[in-house]
Design a protein around this motif. Structure first.
Motif, mmCIF file in Angstrom:
data_model
loop_
_atom_site.group_PDB
_atom_site.id
_atom_site.type_symbol
_atom_site.label_atom_id
_atom_site.label_comp_id
_atom_site.label_asym_id
_atom_site.label_seq_id
_atom_site.Cartn_x
_atom_site.Cartn_y
_atom_site.Cartn_z
ATOM 1 N N PRO A 1 2.589 0.155 -4.826
ATOM 2 C CA PRO A 1 3.055 0.635 -6.132
ATOM 3 C C PRO A 1 4.558 0.592 -6.347
ATOM 4 C CG PRO A 1 2.648 2.479 -4.719
ATOM 5 C CD PRO A 1 2.313 1.260 -3.912
ATOM 6 N N TRP A 2 5.340 0.049 -5.408
ATOM 7 C CA TRP A 2 6.786 0.178 -5.535
ATOM 8 C C TRP A 2 7.304 -0.547 -6.767
ATOM 9 C CZ3 TRP A 2 4.184 -1.198 -1.058
ATOM 10 C CH2 TRP A 2 4.001 -0.092 -0.193
ATOM 11 N N GLY A 3 8.112 0.135 -7.534
ATOM 12 C CA GLY A 3 8.656 -0.430 -8.764
ATOM 13 C C GLY A 3 8.071 0.191 -10.000
ATOM 14 N N ILE A 4 6.943 0.891 -9.875
ATOM 15 C CA ILE A 4 6.330 1.430 -11.081
ATOM 16 C C ILE A 4 7.165 2.614 -11.582
ATOM 17 C CG2 ILE A 4 4.795 3.138 -10.048
ATOM 18 C CD1 ILE A 4 2.613 2.010 -11.873
ATOM 19 N N ALA A 5 7.201 2.779 -12.903
ATOM 20 C CA ALA A 5 8.078 3.779 -13.497
ATOM 21 C C ALA A 5 7.491 5.174 -13.337
ATOM 22 C CB ALA A 5 8.279 3.465 -14.980
ATOM 23 N N ALA A 6 8.274 6.076 -12.753
ATOM 24 C CA ALA A 6 7.808 7.455 -12.607
ATOM 25 C C ALA A 6 8.343 8.366 -13.707
ATOM 26 C CB ALA A 6 8.191 8.005 -11.240
ATOM 27 N N GLU A 7 9.406 7.930 -14.403
ATOM 28 C CA GLU A 7 9.839 8.673 -15.596
ATOM 29 C C GLU A 7 9.807 7.728 -16.769
ATOM 30 O OE1 GLU A 7 12.620 9.008 -12.197
ATOM 31 O OE2 GLU A 7 13.045 7.776 -13.939
ATOM 32 N N PHE A 8 10.076 8.267 -17.938
ATOM 33 C CA PHE A 8 9.957 7.468 -19.148
ATOM 34 C C PHE A 8 11.300 6.985 -19.656
ATOM 35 C CE2 PHE A 8 5.816 8.193 -18.613
ATOM 36 C CZ PHE A 8 5.231 9.328 -19.161
ATOM 37 N N THR A 9 12.256 6.728 -18.762
ATOM 38 C CA THR A 9 13.532 6.181 -19.223
ATOM 39 C C THR A 9 13.411 4.677 -19.365
ATOM 40 O OG1 THR A 9 14.253 5.862 -16.965
ATOM 41 C CG2 THR A 9 14.797 7.965 -18.027
ATOM 42 N N THR A 10 14.312 4.089 -20.152
ATOM 43 C CA THR A 10 14.205 2.669 -20.457
ATOM 44 C C THR A 10 14.358 1.805 -19.212
ATOM 45 O OG1 THR A 10 15.659 3.397 -22.212
ATOM 46 C CG2 THR A 10 14.693 1.211 -22.435
#
Lengths: 315, 225, 674
Positions: free
Chosen positions: A245-254
């Motif tokens: 899963p490395w690289g997947i966004a954990a927050e909703f920043t751009t």
């Protein structure tokens, strides 16, 4: 509210990128087999053509035949909404966990098989019978893989499972090694790729998925083909994001979302290459060797579960 | 001890142990001679790499020699000998049909669970980080024995015997960090001699009963039919 | 007015329905409408009584001066009985709507006694409801026997065929063997407790060995009635033979009464649950699930197929119960509650969708007089509404979202997934394997129902009778429609259902499943939202939203369609024989799982005498037999007959021998007395 909007956007991204993935797979396959490849956007053109065409319905087709493409497409979209593509922690992943996901795909398979039987010819019955058999054998493998993942992460919620793997850092788990192999074999069986089914053929002796949808035309066929492409992408995203899963966004920043999008694109492109190499190297097996293939996949996922209990949880 | 808390090398050892177990299962279901020999070779390679890793982690340098020995003997020499034997006996293209491979694999899984159950008391008291591998190595031994029981061809039985020895060696490496060098060398040469003797035995068997099917050895009994 | 009064009224209505039918020979409408109305009232009152007791968590006891002079009947209505009252009531209500239309055929045939049909139906329902109210072993056994014997008379109703008589005899034999085992189980508890009342049994102090013996006896007895493998042989014989609405009651409700008995005995009367019992229940449940669905796949008689599926679903319920028992013994009551809730939910769901499927099979039988799947086809055009209801039943039993079958299977999986919290490593490996078996069975069940629906309703009619079938009347459709609507509702609002039944684990185990509905009616979160969550209403909203969007989009760009011939490889006219039959559909699975059955297949090719290469006729004979017959029942049967033969030697027929027997017995007694 933004989370729901993001979830809807992610689902739309899923929908519209699936034909691109199919186009990429076809392109790589052609290059590997030394043929000249069609454009990357050919699946879009094919679908647009099908949407414009008139529909021909078989004589004895009932309302089941006519509504199946919509049900199949809808179930597949729901599944796509649940799988984390670019970001985790989206609210749609709480609606359905991974077992419900398997249930949605089973719903789509049920209706496709019924549509195959609706026409009243031998092809449809044959495709339906074979598809249900393969589906029946693939489901315990899928669930055993899910269990291995769920027992490690103590959750069946996809978002939470991905977060767990992200937060643990680089850990070599033997159970995950087996689980990813098992899931790959299940993905091959469920999406109808070589060696279980040949997606490029229309010979009755070799087809499973094609036999069920033989009578579909026009927009019905477009919807079903699109659903098949989305299904392939769903399995690829599951393999990529649960185990790597490395690289997947954990927050909703751009930036996080941007990194997530690039990461998943790279992973999908890589998985497509693996799939193409596998399909080129293997030959299609005859139907009654498919149970052995799936039996081996079950062995792998069973070993994954056993090694999890024996090796990973400290007695 | 949770997996995430172990060092990367310990985790790698666990992964290699699991892969060695997988090769045992692959041998159970494999009917063709040559892939069987190659799988046994791969098991030897995995064993050698594990030994080398354990040597790196614990700092016992004599395990490096052990790893080299394993690689030379079990991954290269013995498979080469068996391959040569198969070609000379002209059985390399033979496929032994297995009656119910799925049942066999399920029995193997049951043996893994059983060896886990049996090794639980031991596991409680061991102090090293890789103690859970004892269950895996016991499974490899039992699976080797199952391979010997369920096969009719002599070649497969020999490989079952060899893989039993692999399991024992594996248990030795991970639980006590290797055995005394003398013991290891002794066992290694015993296995080599056994391989050579088996070669002679195969030819003799073929000459007397004209087949390598061990069920036919019952022709050698005293009682008249 | 209390729930108990409502329960008594429902009992009265059941009895009244039986008595009304006594004069049905002269006035057939008494059977069709009279007893059906009483049955409908009984169903409504039962639902009312059960619902009231369950929602308000009321337990009421009563003593009635029936029975023996010194042994009054003790009756009790508590949330567990209330839940099963609801199950019985719903199905009885649906059957009462269905019966008038279905019984029309029996009235017109005038061969058999209509009075007995009505009387025994009433007594059957009365017996089942009385079992649920029983608070001592005496009432329980009387009601149990009443239930078994009246259902025997219903099964043997069409006794002209010897096959039906044999099936009914097997049913009676096994029902009584089970009843004997249950009686012995109660006997063990009663001897330790001092009396036959359930209160005394609850207070009894049993050693572990005796508790295990009591559990084993009652598990054997109730399991035989519920139809677990290998004691299931009577199910596929008896259910197809009975009239369809009776089959629906038997399969939907009577098997659940056995589950009620098991839960009552183990959780309430025994109390101290051992993990070994839970493991045995789990493993037998997993075996029943897999074997039930494999046997069902090979059937082409519609009702026999549905009967084997009951075996499968009872297996799923037993798996839930087994998991619950293991977790309770391991000191995790919250997880034990989850397993119990999963089992109870599946009980309710199975009653609903199995009842619906049997009523649908009855409708098909009524419309076309055809039982064999291989002769059906194209019924979706002849029986359009029945087809929709039957499809909902098929979707529900295959465990597909968003219907009710999926929710209970999901809860069972979630319970199994909590295995890592157990201490025993062996249990931690066995439980995921049984869960994988459950997944395999669920997928095989879906395959079976694609076969059933596809062969029976879709395609082209394979026989003349089926091609001219007519839609059934409004009553039968209403009965099926009610069950279909309930299937959908219980699938969409699982949190509400769990809120309704949370009184039961509170009563039995003292723990409520709080976390399951903690996030509100929208979310089902059995352990915690982080672990697993499922929102059925949102799934349905998603489906509806999608349907709306696609409808709007399609309407915006309409496209013409025309009818054409299906692809026939250029060979020309396709006939109905070229479709896949039910036997053909299940052939791949038959080949893969071949060791499970006793299969005899014979293919005969007859050649043209003048042209030996041309095959003129091919004859195919396939006989698939349940292996438990040849491995278990026939050997036991032969053993019993052999033993009986040995014993029969004492009957020599000679007067002298009999006189000698009495003489020697007299001598023995005289000696003993002195």
């Amino acid at each position: 509210m933004t989370a729901w909007l993001l979830a809807a956007l992610q689902t739309l991204l899923f929908l519209f990128m699936a034909p691109l993935l199919a186009g990429w797979v076809k392109r790589v396959k052609c290059h590997m087999q030394n043929r000249s490849a069609p454009s990357l956007f050919q699946p879009y053109r094919d679908m647009a053509k099908l949407f414009r065409k008139h529909t021909v319905l078989a004589e004895h087709a009932s309302w089941v035949f006519r509504t199946t493409p919509y049900i199949v497409f809808g179930a597949t979209i729901l599944t796509a909404a649940v799988v984390p593509l670019v970001a985790v922690q989206l609210p749609t992943t709480a609606i359905a966990d991974v077992i419900v996901l398997v249930g949605f795909l089973a719903l789509a398979r049920f209706f496709t098989a019924l549509a195959g039987m609706d026409i009243g010819t031998a092809f449809g019955g044959m495709g339906a019978s074979r598809e249900m058999m393969i589906g029946a054998l693939a489901e315990p493998v899928m669930l055993m893989t899910v269990f291995t993942m769920a027992m490690t992460a103590s959750t069946t919620n996809l978002s939470e499972a991905v977060l767990f793997t992200l937060n643990s850092g680089l850990v070599l788990r033997p159970s995950f090694v087996f689980a990813i192999l098992g899931l790959m074999m299940v993905a091959v069986a469920e999406t109808g790729r070589v060696p279980v089914d040949n997606p490029a053929t229309h010979l009755e002796l070799t087809m499973i998925h094609e036999a069920m949808i033989l009578e579909y035309s026009g927009r019905h066929l477009a919807l079903i083909e699109w659903a098949a492409q989305i299904k392939l992408m769903i399995y690829a995203v599951l393999i990529a994001n649960i185990f790597l899963p490395w690289g997947i966004a954990a927050e909703f920043t751009t930036e996080a979302l941007g990194v997530g999008a690039v990461a998943i694109t790279v992973k999908l492109m890589g998985l497509a290459i693996v799939l193409v190499v596998w399909e080129t190297v293997m030959a299609k097996m005859r139907l009654f060797r498919a149970p052995q293939f799936l039996g081996f996949a079950f062995l792998l996922s069973l070993l994954g579960m056993l090694t999890h209990v024996i090796l990973e949880t400290g007695g | 001890m949770e997996l995430a808390q172990l060092s990367l090398f310990n985790q790698a050892v666990l992964v290699l142990a699991a892969l060695a177990l997988l090769t045992s299962f692959l041998m159970l279901a494999q009917g063709r001679k040559l892939p069987l020999i190659y799988t046994y070779g791969w098991q030897g390679v995995l064993l050698a790499v594990t030994t080398a890793l354990v040597a790196y982690v614990t700092g016992h340098t004599h395990l490096y020699i052990s790893a080299a020995l394993t690689l030379a003997l079990k991954a290269l020499l013995i498979p080469w000998l068996l391959h040569r034997l198969a070609v000379r006996l002209n059985v390399q293209r033979e496929n032994e049909p297995i009656a119910y491979p799925s049942l066999l694999l399920l029995a193997g899984a049951a043996l893994v669970v059983f060896s886990y159950y049996v090794s639980l008391p031991i596991v409680q008291f061991a102090a090293s980080a890789t103690r859970n591998i004892i269950a895996v190595s016991m499974s490899i031994v039992l699976l080797g024995m199952l391979l010997m029981i369920t096969r009719r061809r002599a070649m497969a039985q020999v490989i079952g015997f060899m893989s039993m020895e692999n399991g024992l060696f594996f248990a030795g490496v991970v639980s006590t960090y290797g055995m005394p060098m003398i013991v290891e060398l002794g066992i290694a040469f015993d296995v080599l001699v056994a391989a050579i003797l088996f070669g002679v035995f195969f030819f003799q068997m073929r000459a007397s009963i004209d087949s390598l099917d061990v069920d036919r050895l019952n022709r050698l009994r005293e009682v008249d039919e | 007015m209390s729930p108990l009064i409502l329960a008594y009224l429902s009992l009265f209505c059941a009895l009244a329905s039986g008595i009304t039918a006594l004069n049905a020979e002269r006035y057939p409408w008494l059977l069709r409408y009279g007893s059906s109305i009483w049955l409908g009232l009984c169903g409504l009152l039962a639902v009312g009584a059960g619902g009231w007791s369950l929602i308000d968590e009321i337990s009421l006891i009563d003593q009635v001066r029936l029975g023996l002079p010194w042994l009054h009947w003790h009756l009790k209505l508590d949330p567990l009985s209330g839940f099963f009252f609801i199950v019985v009531g719903l199905l009885v209500l649906a059957v009462s709507l269905y019966a008038p239309g279905y019984l029309q055929e029996y009235v017109h045939s005038k061969i058999r006694s209509l009075a007995s049909l009505g009387l025994f139906t009433g007594l059957f329902v009365f017996g089942m409801l009385l079992v649920l109210l029983a608070d001592d072993a005496f009432v329980f056994m009387v009601a149990w026997e009443l239930m078994s014997v009246s259902s025997y008379f219903l099964v043997v109703y069409q006794h002209q065929h010897s096959a039906n008589r044999r099936a009914a005899f097997l049913y009676l034999l096994m029902a009584h063997m089970g009843g004997l085992a249950i009686l012995l189980g109660f006997g063990v508890l009663a001897s330790f407790g001092g009396s036959f009342t359930f209160d005394a049994m609850r207070a009894a102090n049993l050693s572990l060995a005796w508790a295990s013996i009591a559990f084993a006896l009652t598990f054997f007895g109730f399991g035989m009635k519920a139809g677990m493998v290998p004691l299931h042989a009577w199910l596929p014989e008896a259910h197809p033979v009975a009239p369809s609405h009776i089959s629906a009651l038997m399969s939907g409700v009577m098997l659940k009464i056995a589950i009620y008995g098991l839960i009552r005995f183990t959780y309430d009367l025994l109390g101290d649950i051992q993990w070994q019992w839970g493991l045995a229940v789990l493993i037998i449940g997993a075996a029943s699930t897999l074997l039930g669905v494999l046997y069902a796949l090979m059937q082409h008689d519609l009702k026999r197929l549905l009967a084997y599926h009951s075996v499968e679903n009872i297996g799923i319920i037993l798996m839930g119960l087994g998991l619950s028992m293991i977790f309770i013994n391991a000191g995790r009551p919250a997880l034990g509650v989850l397993g119990l809730i999963a089992a109870l939910y599946h009980t309710l769901n199975h009653a609903l969708f199995k009842g619906l499927l049997f009523l649908g099979a009855g409708a098909v039988l009524h419309a076309s007089h055809e039982n064999d799947l291989n002769n059906m086809g194209g019924l979706i055009r002849r029986l359009p509404q029945t087809a929709i209801f039957f499809l909902i039943g098929c979707l529900a039993i295959s465990g597909l979202p968003p219907l009710n079958g999926f929710v209970s299977e999901w809860l069972t999986f979630q319970a199994a997934l909590q295995a890592p919290s157990l201490a025993s490593g062996v249990l931690r490996t066995i439980i995921p394997i049984t869960a994988a078996l459950l997944a395999l069975s669920a997928a095989l069940a879906a395959a079976c129902f694609v076969k059933v629906y596809g062969v029976a309703f879709l395609g082209v009619a394979r026989s003349h009778k089926v091609a001219h079938a007519h839609e059934v009347d409004i009553g039968m459709r209403a009965g099926m429609g009610l069950l279909a609507v309930l299937c959908v509702i219980f699938g969409i609002f699982p949190a509400a259902v769990i809120n309704l039944i949370d009184a039961i684990p509170q009563m039995l185990l003292g723990v409520k499943p709080v976390s399951a509905t903690a996030q509100g009616w929208l979310w089902l979160t059995p352990i915690s939202p982080r672990v697993a969550s499922y929102s059925a209403p949102l799934v349905v909203i998603g489906i509806v939203l999608f349907a709306l969007i696609s409808y709007v989009l399609m309407r915006a760009h309409p496209v013409k369609f025309r009818r054409g011939y299906p692809w026939d490889c250029g060979f020309g006219a396709l006939n109905s024989r070229m479709q896949y039959t039910a036997t053909a559909f299940s052939m791949p699975i038959r080949r893969i799982f071949a060791p499970v059955w006793d299969i005899t297949e014979q293919i005969e090719e007859l050649h043209n005498p003048t042209q030996p290469q041309r095959t003129e006729i091919i004859r195919h004979q396939l006989h698939v037999q349940d292996k438990s017959w040849s491995r278990l029942y026939e050997p036991i049967g032969m053993l019993v007959i052999a033993a009986a033969r040995r014993v029969s030697r004492i009957q020599t027929g000679s007067i002298h021998t009999y006189l000698a027997y009495s003489f020697f017995t007299l001598l023995l007694l005289l000696w003993v007395v002195t």
